[in-house]
Design a protein around this motif. Structure first.
Motif, PDB file in Angstrom:
ATOM      1  N   MET A 148       0.821  -0.923  -0.005  1.00 40.03           N
ATOM      2  CA  MET A 148       0.002   0.102  -0.158  1.00 40.03           C
ATOM      3  C   MET A 148       0.945   1.267   0.107  1.00 40.03           C
ATOM      4  SD  MET A 148      -3.174  -1.147   2.643  1.00 40.03           S
ATOM      5  CE  MET A 148      -3.887   0.129   2.676  1.00 40.03           C
ATOM      6  N   LEU A 149       1.780   1.542   0.887  1.00 34.21           N
ATOM      7  CA  LEU A 149       2.831   2.426   0.819  1.00 34.21           C
ATOM      8  C   LEU A 149       3.471   2.684  -0.320  1.00 34.21           C
ATOM      9  CD1 LEU A 149       4.505   1.814   4.286  1.00 34.21           C
ATOM     10  CD2 LEU A 149       3.155   3.753   3.707  1.00 34.21           C
ATOM     11  N   GLY A 150       3.630   1.455  -1.312  1.00 36.44           N
ATOM     12  CA  GLY A 150       4.418   1.557  -2.541  1.00 36.44           C
ATOM     13  C   GLY A 150       3.581   2.114  -3.530  1.00 36.44           C
ATOM     14  N   VAL A 151       2.195   1.961  -3.682  1.00 37.61           N
ATOM     15  CA  VAL A 151       0.868   2.531  -4.401  1.00 37.61           C
ATOM     16  C   VAL A 151       0.789   3.827  -4.181  1.00 37.61           C
ATOM     17  CG1 VAL A 151      -1.326   2.320  -4.964  1.00 37.61           C
ATOM     18  CG2 VAL A 151      -0.168   0.245  -4.711  1.00 37.61           C
ATOM     19  N   LEU A 152       0.757   4.147  -2.610  1.00 34.86           N
ATOM     20  CA  LEU A 152       0.623   5.628  -2.388  1.00 34.86           C
ATOM     21  C   LEU A 152       1.902   6.678  -2.880  1.00 34.86           C
ATOM     22  CD1 LEU A 152      -0.652   5.236   1.199  1.00 34.86           C
ATOM     23  CD2 LEU A 152      -1.785   5.993  -0.902  1.00 34.86           C
ATOM     24  N   LYS A 153       3.024   5.884  -2.929  1.00 31.30           N
ATOM     25  CA  LYS A 153       4.277   6.639  -3.280  1.00 31.30           C
ATOM     26  C   LYS A 153       4.000   6.791  -4.987  1.00 31.30           C
ATOM     27  CE  LYS A 153       9.349   6.506  -3.362  1.00 31.30           C
ATOM     28  NZ  LYS A 153      10.597   5.990  -2.705  1.00 31.30           N
ATOM     29  N   LYS A 154       3.897   5.737  -5.645  1.00 25.80           N
ATOM     30  CA  LYS A 154       3.867   5.756  -7.018  1.00 25.80           C
ATOM     31  C   LYS A 154       2.680   7.036  -7.628  1.00 25.80           C
ATOM     32  CE  LYS A 154       2.298   2.864 -11.007  1.00 25.80           C
ATOM     33  NZ  LYS A 154       1.680   1.438 -11.382  1.00 25.80           N
ATOM     34  N   ASN A 155       1.707   7.044  -6.927  1.00 28.25           N
ATOM     35  CA  ASN A 155       0.544   7.679  -7.345  1.00 28.25           C
ATOM     36  C   ASN A 155       0.715   9.342  -6.735  1.00 28.25           C
ATOM     37  OD1 ASN A 155      -1.499   6.351  -9.155  1.00 28.25           O
ATOM     38  ND2 ASN A 155      -0.753   4.956  -7.494  1.00 28.25           N
ATOM     39  N   ASN A 156       1.834   9.504  -5.692  1.00 26.02           N
ATOM     40  CA  ASN A 156       1.842  10.764  -5.379  1.00 26.02           C
ATOM     41  C   ASN A 156       0.719  11.159  -4.438  1.00 26.02           C
ATOM     42  OD1 ASN A 156       3.695  13.258  -4.597  1.00 26.02           O
ATOM     43  ND2 ASN A 156       2.619  14.268  -6.232  1.00 26.02           N
ATOM     44  N   VAL A 157       0.605  10.242  -3.276  1.00 24.45           N
ATOM     45  CA  VAL A 157      -0.787  10.431  -2.427  1.00 24.45           C
ATOM     46  C   VAL A 157      -0.204  10.150  -1.344  1.00 24.45           C
ATOM     47  CG1 VAL A 157      -2.772   9.334  -1.725  1.00 24.45           C
ATOM     48  CG2 VAL A 157      -2.715   9.811  -4.282  1.00 24.45           C
ATOM     49  N   LYS A 158      -0.907  11.147  -0.268  1.00 20.15           N
ATOM     50  CA  LYS A 158      -0.456  11.342   1.007  1.00 20.15           C
ATOM     51  C   LYS A 158      -1.651  10.637   1.983  1.00 20.15           C
ATOM     52  CE  LYS A 158       3.912  12.582   0.757  1.00 20.15           C
ATOM     53  NZ  LYS A 158       4.040  12.240  -0.617  1.00 20.15           N
ATOM     54  N   ALA A 159      -1.589   9.956   2.899  1.00 21.94           N
ATOM     55  CA  ALA A 159      -2.836   9.229   3.645  1.00 21.94           C
ATOM     56  C   ALA A 159      -2.499   9.541   4.924  1.00 21.94           C
ATOM     57  CB  ALA A 159      -2.882   7.886   3.494  1.00 21.94           C
ATOM     58  N   THR A 160      -3.684   9.602   5.926  1.00 26.89           N
ATOM     59  CA  THR A 160      -3.287   9.468   7.255  1.00 26.89           C
ATOM     60  C   THR A 160      -3.533   8.220   7.936  1.00 26.89           C
ATOM     61  OG1 THR A 160      -4.186  11.900   7.353  1.00 26.89           O
ATOM     62  CG2 THR A 160      -4.157  10.872   9.368  1.00 26.89           C
ATOM     63  N   PHE A 161      -2.466   7.771   8.663  1.00 28.42           N
ATOM     64  CA  PHE A 161      -2.189   6.527   9.221  1.00 28.42           C
ATOM     65  C   PHE A 161      -2.755   6.397  10.640  1.00 28.42           C
ATOM     66  CE2 PHE A 161      -0.243   5.628   5.090  1.00 28.42           C
ATOM     67  CZ  PHE A 161      -0.311   4.261   5.010  1.00 28.42           C
ATOM     68  N   PHE A 162      -3.590   5.815  11.293  1.00 33.17           N
ATOM     69  CA  PHE A 162      -3.804   5.982  12.521  1.00 33.17           C
ATOM     70  C   PHE A 162      -3.116   4.411  13.262  1.00 33.17           C
ATOM     71  CE2 PHE A 162      -6.943   8.752  10.898  1.00 33.17           C
ATOM     72  CZ  PHE A 162      -6.987   9.831  11.794  1.00 33.17           C
ATOM     73  N   LEU A 163      -2.252   4.654  14.048  1.00 31.18           N
ATOM     74  CA  LEU A 163      -1.607   3.658  14.569  1.00 31.18           C
ATOM     75  C   LEU A 163      -1.717   3.176  15.831  1.00 31.18           C
ATOM     76  CD1 LEU A 163       2.177   4.554  13.198  1.00 31.18           C
ATOM     77  CD2 LEU A 163       0.235   3.498  12.103  1.00 31.18           C
TER      78      LEU A 163
END
Length: 319
Positions: A148-163
């Motif tokens: 998922m991190l790879g897909v977000l990076k490829k598409n230049n998208v930033k998400a909010t991760f709740f850990l």
């Protein structure tokens, strides 16, 4: 001839020459041309100014204050817009023509902001803001997280991760990987309890411990809290607020924990996505396989995928 007569003669000569120049047809033509050019320039400038003022009307939008809605709870403020007439005119005057692309737009701030409201959950950004946010809750699913991190990076998208705090303590490298991807990080409790049923003291401890662990591992200071399973009571929200965090819910749910097919998950999200949507997801196989398609289709709807902080920011997005 004394000096007085000399002055009289000189003045008379100058006056005579001036009269001849004025009566000269070439001089009159030149002066007429100057006048015509000046009038044309003034008319052109007046036309530009009129067009700017006329166009300004369609760009003017009143700001909207933050408020508590009976259904959506906290609704963030959203700035208005106005055209700066003087700066727009200066930008167009040199070229001598009206150009809508050179209109100078200014933000008009709201008067009531999130900080002015009593604590209440946020389910979405302002409904007029053309953005959505991915809320990725992480307490398990390590095997799909890097994809998922790879897909977000490829598409230049930033998400909010709740850990989850306990997860972060056990998986510091993955937590750092999320941070290094430029993503926003929020609090998802320490041990994933039902926040509606635990005491105020236990709630505070869950949130405090998670903040400490995440900050120690990633250096990120917590601003957002997502209660496990969306379970909370008013006191939960107030405790989060006392620790400097807003409580975040969602307006679109992938229900990815039920392991739907990627096609079902995509249809579920895309049929409900809207401006300002908070889309809940987890690091599951269904979401990992759907993520890129979701990003592509959401962008086709002229919606940007941004972090929660960017989504609730009051700045109005301009055309």
């Amino acid at each position: 001839m004394n000096n007085k007569w000399k002055q009289i003669v000189a003045i008379s000569a100058i006056a005579g020459i001036s009269w001849l120049l004025v009566q000269n047809p070439y001089t009159q033509l030149y002066l007429a041309q100057l006048t015509d050019d000046s009038v044309a320039t003034m008319k052109q400038e007046d036309d530009i100014l009129l067009q700017i003022k006329d166009s300004a009307k369609k760009y003017e939008v009143a700001p909207q204050d933050a408020r508590i809605d009976s259904v959506w709870k906290t609704v963030p403020a959203y700035n208005g817009l106005k055209v700066n007439i003087d700066d727009s005119y200066k930008a167009m005057k040199k070229a001598g023509e009206f150009d809508e692309d050179k209109l100078v737009l200014e933000q008009v701030p709201a008067t009531v902001h999130l900080k002015d409201l009593d604590p209440a959950p946020i389910y979405r950004a302002h409904p007029e803001k053309p953005v959505v946010s991915f809320l990725i809750n992480v307490a398990w699913g390590n095997e799909y997280l890097q994809d998922m991190l790879g897909v977000l990076k490829k598409n230049n998208v930033k998400a909010t991760f709740f850990l989850e705090g306990n997860w972060t303590k056990k998986n510091p490298e993955l937590a750092k990987m999320i941070r290094d991807g430029g993503h926003e990080i929020g609090n998802h409790s320490y041990s994933h309890p039902n926040m509606q049923n635990i005491s105020a003291q236990a709630t505070r401890e869950e949130l405090r411990k998670t903040n400490e662990v995440i900050e120690a591992v990633t250096g990120s200071k917590m601003k957002w809290f997502a209660p496990p399973s969306g379970s909370y009571r008013d006191e939960t929200v107030q405790i989060a607020d006392s620790l400097g965090m807003e409580t975040v819910m969602w307006s679109v749910d992938t229900i990815d924990w039920q392991k739907p097919s990627p096609e079902v998950l995509q249809q579920r999200v895309l049929s409900k996505v809207h401006p300002g949507a908070f889309i809940l997801m987890h690091p599951t196989e269904s979401t990992a396989k759907s993520l890129e398609a979701l990003i592509i289709e959401i962008k086709k709807k002229d919606l940007d995928v941004v972090t929660v902080s960017e989504a609730v920011d009051e700045k109005r997005l301009t055309p």
